[in-house]
Design a protein around this motif. Structure first.
Motif, PDB file in Angstrom:
ATOM      1  N   THR A 177      -5.128  -5.235  12.821  1.00  0.00           N
ATOM      2  CA  THR A 177      -4.975  -5.347  14.271  1.00  0.00           C
ATOM      3  C   THR A 177      -3.573  -4.982  14.737  1.00  0.00           C
ATOM      4  OG1 THR A 177      -4.357  -7.680  14.105  1.00  0.00           O
ATOM      5  CG2 THR A 177      -6.710  -7.191  14.323  1.00  0.00           C
ATOM      6  N   ASP A 178      -3.440  -4.894  16.071  1.00  0.00           N
ATOM      7  CA  ASP A 178      -2.153  -4.631  16.731  1.00  0.00           C
ATOM      8  C   ASP A 178      -1.515  -3.341  16.216  1.00  0.00           C
ATOM      9  OD1 ASP A 178      -2.611  -7.008  18.008  1.00  0.00           O
ATOM     10  OD2 ASP A 178      -1.168  -8.165  16.837  1.00  0.00           O
ATOM     11  N   VAL A 179      -2.336  -2.324  16.069  1.00  0.00           N
ATOM     12  CA  VAL A 179      -1.892  -1.052  15.504  1.00  0.00           C
ATOM     13  C   VAL A 179      -1.335  -0.167  16.619  1.00  0.00           C
ATOM     14  CG1 VAL A 179      -2.590   0.998  14.215  1.00  0.00           C
ATOM     15  CG2 VAL A 179      -3.640  -1.222  13.705  1.00  0.00           C
ATOM     16  N   PRO A 180      -0.096   0.318  16.482  1.00  0.00           N
ATOM     17  CA  PRO A 180       0.456   1.202  17.506  1.00  0.00           C
ATOM     18  C   PRO A 180      -0.209   2.573  17.462  1.00  0.00           C
ATOM     19  CG  PRO A 180       1.970   1.012  15.670  1.00  0.00           C
ATOM     20  CD  PRO A 180       0.861   0.041  15.400  1.00  0.00           C
ATOM     21  N   PRO A 181      -0.084   3.357  18.531  1.00  0.00           N
ATOM     22  CA  PRO A 181      -0.678   4.693  18.520  1.00  0.00           C
ATOM     23  C   PRO A 181      -0.130   5.521  17.362  1.00  0.00           C
ATOM     24  CG  PRO A 181      -0.029   4.087  20.752  1.00  0.00           C
ATOM     25  CD  PRO A 181       0.534   3.031  19.835  1.00  0.00           C
ATOM     26  N   GLY A 182      -0.996   6.330  16.792  1.00  0.00           N
ATOM     27  CA  GLY A 182      -0.600   7.179  15.670  1.00  0.00           C
ATOM     28  C   GLY A 182      -1.789   7.550  14.817  1.00  0.00           C
ATOM     29  N   THR A 183      -1.523   8.349  13.805  1.00  0.00           N
ATOM     30  CA  THR A 183      -2.554   8.763  12.860  1.00  0.00           C
ATOM     31  C   THR A 183      -2.238   8.131  11.512  1.00  0.00           C
ATOM     32  OG1 THR A 183      -2.910  10.856  14.020  1.00  0.00           O
ATOM     33  CG2 THR A 183      -3.691  10.723  11.746  1.00  0.00           C
ATOM     34  N   TYR A 184      -3.230   7.467  10.921  1.00  0.00           N
ATOM     35  CA  TYR A 184      -3.003   6.690   9.715  1.00  0.00           C
ATOM     36  C   TYR A 184      -4.130   6.900   8.696  1.00  0.00           C
ATOM     37  CZ  TYR A 184      -0.229   4.244  13.254  1.00  0.00           C
ATOM     38  OH  TYR A 184       0.633   3.949  14.272  1.00  0.00           O
ATOM     39  N   TRP A 185      -3.781   6.578   7.455  1.00  0.00           N
ATOM     40  CA  TRP A 185      -4.761   6.539   6.369  1.00  0.00           C
ATOM     41  C   TRP A 185      -5.014   5.090   5.986  1.00  0.00           C
ATOM     42  CZ3 TRP A 185      -7.433  10.568   4.238  1.00  0.00           C
ATOM     43  CH2 TRP A 185      -7.010  11.857   4.584  1.00  0.00           C
ATOM     44  N   VAL A 186      -6.279   4.763   5.771  1.00  0.00           N
ATOM     45  CA  VAL A 186      -6.645   3.447   5.247  1.00  0.00           C
ATOM     46  C   VAL A 186      -6.668   3.545   3.724  1.00  0.00           C
ATOM     47  CG1 VAL A 186      -8.321   1.568   5.236  1.00  0.00           C
ATOM     48  CG2 VAL A 186      -8.068   3.010   7.272  1.00  0.00           C
ATOM     49  N   LEU A 187      -5.747   2.834   3.085  1.00  0.00           N
ATOM     50  CA  LEU A 187      -5.626   2.849   1.630  1.00  0.00           C
ATOM     51  C   LEU A 187      -5.844   1.439   1.100  1.00  0.00           C
ATOM     52  CD1 LEU A 187      -2.380   5.011   1.295  1.00  0.00           C
ATOM     53  CD2 LEU A 187      -4.749   5.805   1.390  1.00  0.00           C
ATOM     54  N   ALA A 188      -6.384   1.342  -0.096  1.00  0.00           N
ATOM     55  CA  ALA A 188      -6.638   0.028  -0.683  1.00  0.00           C
ATOM     56  C   ALA A 188      -6.462   0.082  -2.185  1.00  0.00           C
ATOM     57  CB  ALA A 188      -8.049  -0.452  -0.325  1.00  0.00           C
ATOM     58  N   THR A 189      -6.161  -1.067  -2.746  1.00  0.00           N
ATOM     59  CA  THR A 189      -6.082  -1.223  -4.189  1.00  0.00           C
ATOM     60  C   THR A 189      -6.496  -2.641  -4.527  1.00  0.00           C
ATOM     61  OG1 THR A 189      -4.661  -0.899  -6.142  1.00  0.00           O
ATOM     62  CG2 THR A 189      -3.674  -1.990  -4.256  1.00  0.00           C
ATOM     63  N   ALA A 190      -6.891  -2.865  -5.767  1.00  0.00           N
ATOM     64  CA  ALA A 190      -7.323  -4.193  -6.193  1.00  0.00           C
ATOM     65  C   ALA A 190      -6.634  -4.553  -7.498  1.00  0.00           C
ATOM     66  CB  ALA A 190      -8.841  -4.240  -6.357  1.00  0.00           C
ATOM     67  N   LEU A 191      -6.282  -5.825  -7.612  1.00  0.00           N
ATOM     68  CA  LEU A 191      -5.599  -6.340  -8.794  1.00  0.00           C
ATOM     69  C   LEU A 191      -6.359  -7.553  -9.321  1.00  0.00           C
ATOM     70  CD1 LEU A 191      -1.976  -6.361  -7.319  1.00  0.00           C
ATOM     71  CD2 LEU A 191      -2.945  -4.636  -8.830  1.00  0.00           C
ATOM     72  N   PRO A 192      -6.322  -7.768 -10.630  1.00  0.00           N
ATOM     73  CA  PRO A 192      -6.952  -8.982 -11.165  1.00  0.00           C
ATOM     74  C   PRO A 192      -6.170 -10.213 -10.724  1.00  0.00           C
ATOM     75  CG  PRO A 192      -5.792  -7.791 -12.900  1.00  0.00           C
ATOM     76  CD  PRO A 192      -5.751  -6.919 -11.684  1.00  0.00           C
TER      77      PRO A 192
END
Length: 265
Positions: A177-192
């Motif tokens: 939320t509360d994301v300013p205007p712009g172009t972004y990538w949604v990236l994710a990672t998972a850790l044990p």
């Protein structure tokens, strides 16, 4: 050209401790430096030089946590000649200086990561939601109770602080939320989640994923949807450089104290 890019990436990842030029890589795969550089960035999201630096920083992170070698010695061991340049670029990519990164296990021992949403810098701004799912191979590697980090980044590389980010207690839905205007990538990672702190800061095997296309936020109140599929990364793939556990720790980083936070129930 796709096979040539992957072979170039493998070549770079295997030569992180050696002086190497774009011409060396281009000669190895049989393409001109210009065409290789353009195809490399289009395919992997980062130019070859930044890709090589990312692998060098990842190796530096391992060395910093493995012993008490001086930063200048680690700088030289991963292929940098200037400790000032190494320190500045490491801090920009990882979110902590080499000295501060080395101290993170102690800081996190007192304030371990917990599920959290760190909103963006524009109250009432845009939002990006979706679901994170694990491949069977990723789920088997991580075991029960994986910690899933998801964030918005201005480029297709997890370096520096995310625009907005969240730690989830397992795969599932997220809302940034509360994301300013712009172009972004949604990236994710998972850790044990049960791994020790050094293993969370520099996992032996990465589980990563990215939304297939970027999101463009143009106005307040917009909500965009992006799903992310996480899988076990190949060893040559760009590493996740940003130190993620401190971003979900209530006290480990001063920048968190300066921003509002919402703990997810």
């Amino acid at each position: 050209m796709r096979d040539a890019v992957i072979e170039a990436a493998r070549f770079l990842a295997d030569h992180t401790d050696q002086p190497i030029t774009l011409g060396d890589v281009a000669d190895h795969v049989g393409y001109s430096p210009f065409h290789l550089a353009r195809s490399f960035e289009r395919r992997l999201g980062v130019p070859p030089g930044q890709f090589l630096a990312a692998h060098r920083f990842q190796h530096a992170k391992r060395l910093l946590l493995a012993g008490d070698d001086r930063v200048i010695d680690i700088c030289h061991a991963v292929g940098f000649t200037s400790v000032g340049t190494f320190t500045a670029r490491f801090a920009a990519a990882v979110g902590a200086s080499p000295v501060a990164f080395r101290r993170l296990p102690d800081a996190l021992a007192d304030a371990p990561p917990r599920p959290v949403l760190v909103p963006g810098s524009a109250p009432g701004g845009g939002a990006v939601g979706g679901s994170v799912r694990l491949s069977p191979a990723a789920a088997a590697l991580l075991g029960a109770g994986a910690s899933v980090y998801v964030g918005l980044f201005p480029r297709r590389a997890a370096r520096g602080f995310p625009v907005s980010g969240s730690l989830l207690a397992g795969a599932g839905d997220f809302l940034l939320t509360d994301v300013p205007p712009g172009t972004y990538w949604v990236l994710a990672t998972a850790l044990p989640a049960r791994a020790d702190l050094p293993a969370q800061l520099v996992p032996a095997t990465s589980v990563v994923g990215a939304a297939p296309r970027p999101v463009r936020v143009t106005a307040a109140g917009q909500c965009h949807h992006r799903d992310v599929h996480l899988d076990v990364a190949q060893t040559w793939q760009p590493p996740v450089l940003v130190a993620l556990p401190p971003l979900a720790s209530p006290h480990a980083q001063d920048w968190r104290r300066r921003r509002p936070e919402r703990i997810l129930g």
